[in-house]
Design a protein around this motif. Sequence first.
Motif, mmCIF file in Angstrom:
data_model
loop_
_atom_site.group_PDB
_atom_site.id
_atom_site.type_symbol
_atom_site.label_atom_id
_atom_site.label_comp_id
_atom_site.label_asym_id
_atom_site.label_seq_id
_atom_site.Cartn_x
_atom_site.Cartn_y
_atom_site.Cartn_z
ATOM 1 N N LYS A 270 0.818 -1.217 0.000
ATOM 2 C CA LYS A 270 0.000 0.000 0.000
ATOM 3 C C LYS A 270 0.855 1.272 0.000
ATOM 4 N N GLY A 271 2.152 1.093 0.212
ATOM 5 C CA GLY A 271 3.046 2.246 0.240
ATOM 6 C C GLY A 271 3.557 2.547 1.636
ATOM 7 N N HIS A 272 4.711 3.167 1.706
ATOM 8 C CA HIS A 272 5.311 3.561 2.978
ATOM 9 C C HIS A 272 4.855 4.982 3.334
ATOM 10 N N THR A 273 4.441 5.169 4.556
ATOM 11 C CA THR A 273 3.875 6.457 4.959
ATOM 12 C C THR A 273 4.841 7.612 4.712
ATOM 13 N N PHE A 274 6.133 7.416 4.993
ATOM 14 C CA PHE A 274 7.113 8.498 4.898
ATOM 15 C C PHE A 274 7.219 9.038 3.477
ATOM 16 N N THR A 275 7.211 8.148 2.490
ATOM 17 C CA THR A 275 7.341 8.578 1.101
ATOM 18 C C THR A 275 5.986 8.858 0.451
ATOM 19 N N TRP A 276 4.938 8.147 0.898
ATOM 20 C CA TRP A 276 3.627 8.271 0.259
ATOM 21 C C TRP A 276 3.086 9.696 0.361
ATOM 22 N N LEU A 277 3.205 10.286 1.531
ATOM 23 C CA LEU A 277 2.616 11.615 1.747
ATOM 24 C C LEU A 277 3.212 12.672 0.816
ATOM 25 N N PRO A 278 4.533 12.915 0.816
ATOM 26 C CA PRO A 278 5.055 13.937 -0.098
ATOM 27 C C PRO A 278 4.870 13.580 -1.570
ATOM 28 N N VAL A 354 -6.967 10.243 -16.213
ATOM 29 C CA VAL A 354 -5.610 10.441 -16.705
ATOM 30 C C VAL A 354 -4.796 9.185 -16.370
ATOM 31 N N PRO A 355 -3.720 8.970 -17.138
ATOM 32 C CA PRO A 355 -3.230 9.804 -18.248
ATOM 33 C C PRO A 355 -4.119 9.687 -19.478
ATOM 34 N N MET A 356 -4.127 10.767 -20.292
ATOM 35 C CA MET A 356 -4.913 10.764 -21.527
ATOM 36 C C MET A 356 -4.091 11.368 -22.654
ATOM 37 N N ASP A 357 -4.431 10.983 -23.879
ATOM 38 C CA ASP A 357 -3.722 11.510 -25.040
ATOM 39 C C ASP A 357 -3.929 13.015 -25.158
ATOM 40 N N GLN A 358 -2.931 13.703 -25.692
ATOM 41 C CA GLN A 358 -3.047 15.156 -25.863
ATOM 42 C C GLN A 358 -4.214 15.505 -26.782
ATOM 43 N N ASP A 423 -0.789 13.921 -17.962
ATOM 44 C CA ASP A 423 -1.173 13.477 -16.624
ATOM 45 C C ASP A 423 -1.377 14.697 -15.743
ATOM 46 N N LEU A 424 -2.094 14.507 -14.649
ATOM 47 C CA LEU A 424 -2.253 15.534 -13.621
ATOM 48 C C LEU A 424 -1.765 14.968 -12.295
ATOM 49 N N PRO A 425 -0.919 15.695 -11.567
ATOM 50 C CA PRO A 425 -0.506 15.231 -10.240
ATOM 51 C C PRO A 425 -1.696 15.222 -9.287
ATOM 52 N N ASP A 426 -1.659 14.346 -8.302
ATOM 53 C CA ASP A 426 -2.777 14.194 -7.376
ATOM 54 C C ASP A 426 -3.170 15.496 -6.692
ATOM 55 N N VAL A 427 -2.189 16.352 -6.411
ATOM 56 C CA VAL A 427 -2.474 17.567 -5.657
ATOM 57 C C VAL A 427 -3.422 18.492 -6.424
ATOM 58 N N TYR A 428 -3.521 18.318 -7.740
ATOM 59 C CA TYR A 428 -4.511 19.046 -8.536
ATOM 60 C C TYR A 428 -5.641 18.129 -9.004
ATOM 61 N N ARG A 429 -5.297 16.918 -9.376
ATOM 62 C CA ARG A 429 -6.266 15.997 -9.973
ATOM 63 C C ARG A 429 -7.460 15.735 -9.077
ATOM 64 N N ILE A 430 -7.221 15.511 -7.790
ATOM 65 C CA ILE A 430 -8.286 15.080 -6.882
ATOM 66 C C ILE A 430 -9.392 16.118 -6.787
ATOM 67 N N ALA A 431 -9.026 17.358 -6.471
ATOM 68 C CA ALA A 431 -10.046 18.387 -6.267
ATOM 69 C C ALA A 431 -10.719 18.803 -7.567
ATOM 70 N N PHE A 432 -10.038 18.632 -8.696
ATOM 71 C CA PHE A 432 -10.654 18.960 -9.982
ATOM 72 C C PHE A 432 -11.585 17.860 -10.468
ATOM 73 N N GLY A 433 -11.651 16.732 -9.741
ATOM 74 C CA GLY A 433 -12.566 15.662 -10.106
ATOM 75 C C GLY A 433 -12.118 14.850 -11.301
ATOM 76 N N VAL A 434 -10.820 14.804 -11.547
ATOM 77 C CA VAL A 434 -10.258 13.993 -12.629
ATOM 78 C C VAL A 434 -9.812 12.660 -12.036
ATOM 79 N N ARG A 436 -8.151 8.639 -11.792
ATOM 80 C CA ARG A 436 -7.029 7.805 -12.156
ATOM 81 C C ARG A 436 -7.266 6.421 -11.558
ATOM 82 N N LYS A 437 -7.121 5.399 -12.349
ATOM 83 C CA LYS A 437 -7.368 4.048 -11.875
ATOM 84 C C LYS A 437 -6.460 3.732 -10.688
ATOM 85 N N GLY A 438 -7.079 3.361 -9.555
ATOM 86 C CA GLY A 438 -6.316 3.041 -8.351
ATOM 87 C C GLY A 438 -5.797 4.248 -7.599
#
Length: 445
Positions: A270-278, A354-358, A423-434, A436-438
């Motif tokens: 599921k990921g390591h907490t120390f690296t997952w957050l940043p 995302v990711p999606m073709d240009q 692609d959109l990084p999570d810090v923008y993708r989530i609130a914009f409602g875009v 990503r699988k998983g």
Amino acid sequence: MDSTVVRGGRGVGKTFWYRSLLDETLREIAAQEYGIERLRRVTVSRGYGASLEPDLYPGPSNLRQLVEEGVRPYDLWYAVLLTAFGQPELRGLPEWRDKAAWVRNNPGAAERTVQNVDRKAQEQGGTHLILFDALDHLHRVRSQADRLVGGILELALAMRLGTRNIRFKVFIRPDMYDGALLAFPDASKLTSNAAALTWSRANLYGLLFHTMGNHDGVLASQFRQLTQGWQPEADGRRHVPPALLSGDEQFQTEQFTRIAGPYMGSNFRKGHTFTWLPNHLMDGVEQVSPRSFLSALQKALSETRDQYAGHEFALHHEGIRRGVQTASETRVAEVSEDMPWVRLAIEPLAGHQVPMDQDKVENLWHEAGLVGALLKKSTERPGEPQDDTLERTGPRYPDEPALLIEELMSLGVMRRRRDGRIDLPDVYRIAFGVGRKGGVPRVAS
């Protein structure tokens, strides 16, 4: 001290340093903390900032009028510089257009004032520092903001090359610096001298632990005892954490594991907490703002207290996920405030993955009529009823989708994968409602 230009995105500390350099007490602390003796011999003046100081520099409304009247930006900022130096002739001129006209008509007197201030600073062994911040508030139209920034930077270079002890320090977003009209000789010297306000993962966790160790109360004292090596308070200054806690990622990992556990679930998959957050707060240019980092942790703590009070660690992994979701909403609100056009560009992607073709991105924009909407904003004229979504700092190429994508990537809102997809990084993708699988889902409303 030596860098004329300091580049940094929203929330990385530009205004913090601007205000700190203006404050004599904070300059003394910085001089002691970082060993910069020259900070004790600095005279500091405001060149521009978010606060309205019409006696020191023109505000946004005044700047818009001055630009319309054709005032040359270089002359205007030279007038600001001479006002900081106490130019006698400018004291009796209340209007900035008149101050700029005096500068243009009296170059010899202006240069003599600069020379005298430079000589005096040299005799005293000090530096006269002129600070600029909040440049995204200069003008609502991007092309005019670029001209005004170009005037600041041209004068900054002139002072750097022509004087020994007069220096500008310009705090600026990277995209604004890259777009400034640097059409003057030796402009490249500003780039080679520029500094970047960036935060590494070790910096972010160092900030967290410094904050924890200096919180009021018993828990902070216990944390200092557990981690050991803290320097005690002295002269009203806070406790200083040990070097391991400030910069050693292995040691930091061990301490954060005590707080949040090792994994973002039942095991390492599921990921390591120390690296997952940043990693999930990182934008498209691989930067994390300390504001986003700390706000995500604050939300994670409150979520853990409310929903997982019996958890063995102070932070539950679901609380951390919720913290990232909340930080995303905050980041989107910030970028929408700074650059409303970004929201217009990303909202047509909502509901897609995302990711999606240009080509798909450009087709979605075409269906939403994005180019027309952006062109309408860019052609609104001063004096017409103001639209709250009028872009004050962009975009530069509203009618060229491919270049618009490049601009969004330079801002860190988008990024391109190796296979060319967008692609959109999570810090923008989530609130914009875009989607990503998983990926981390959007906050449920």
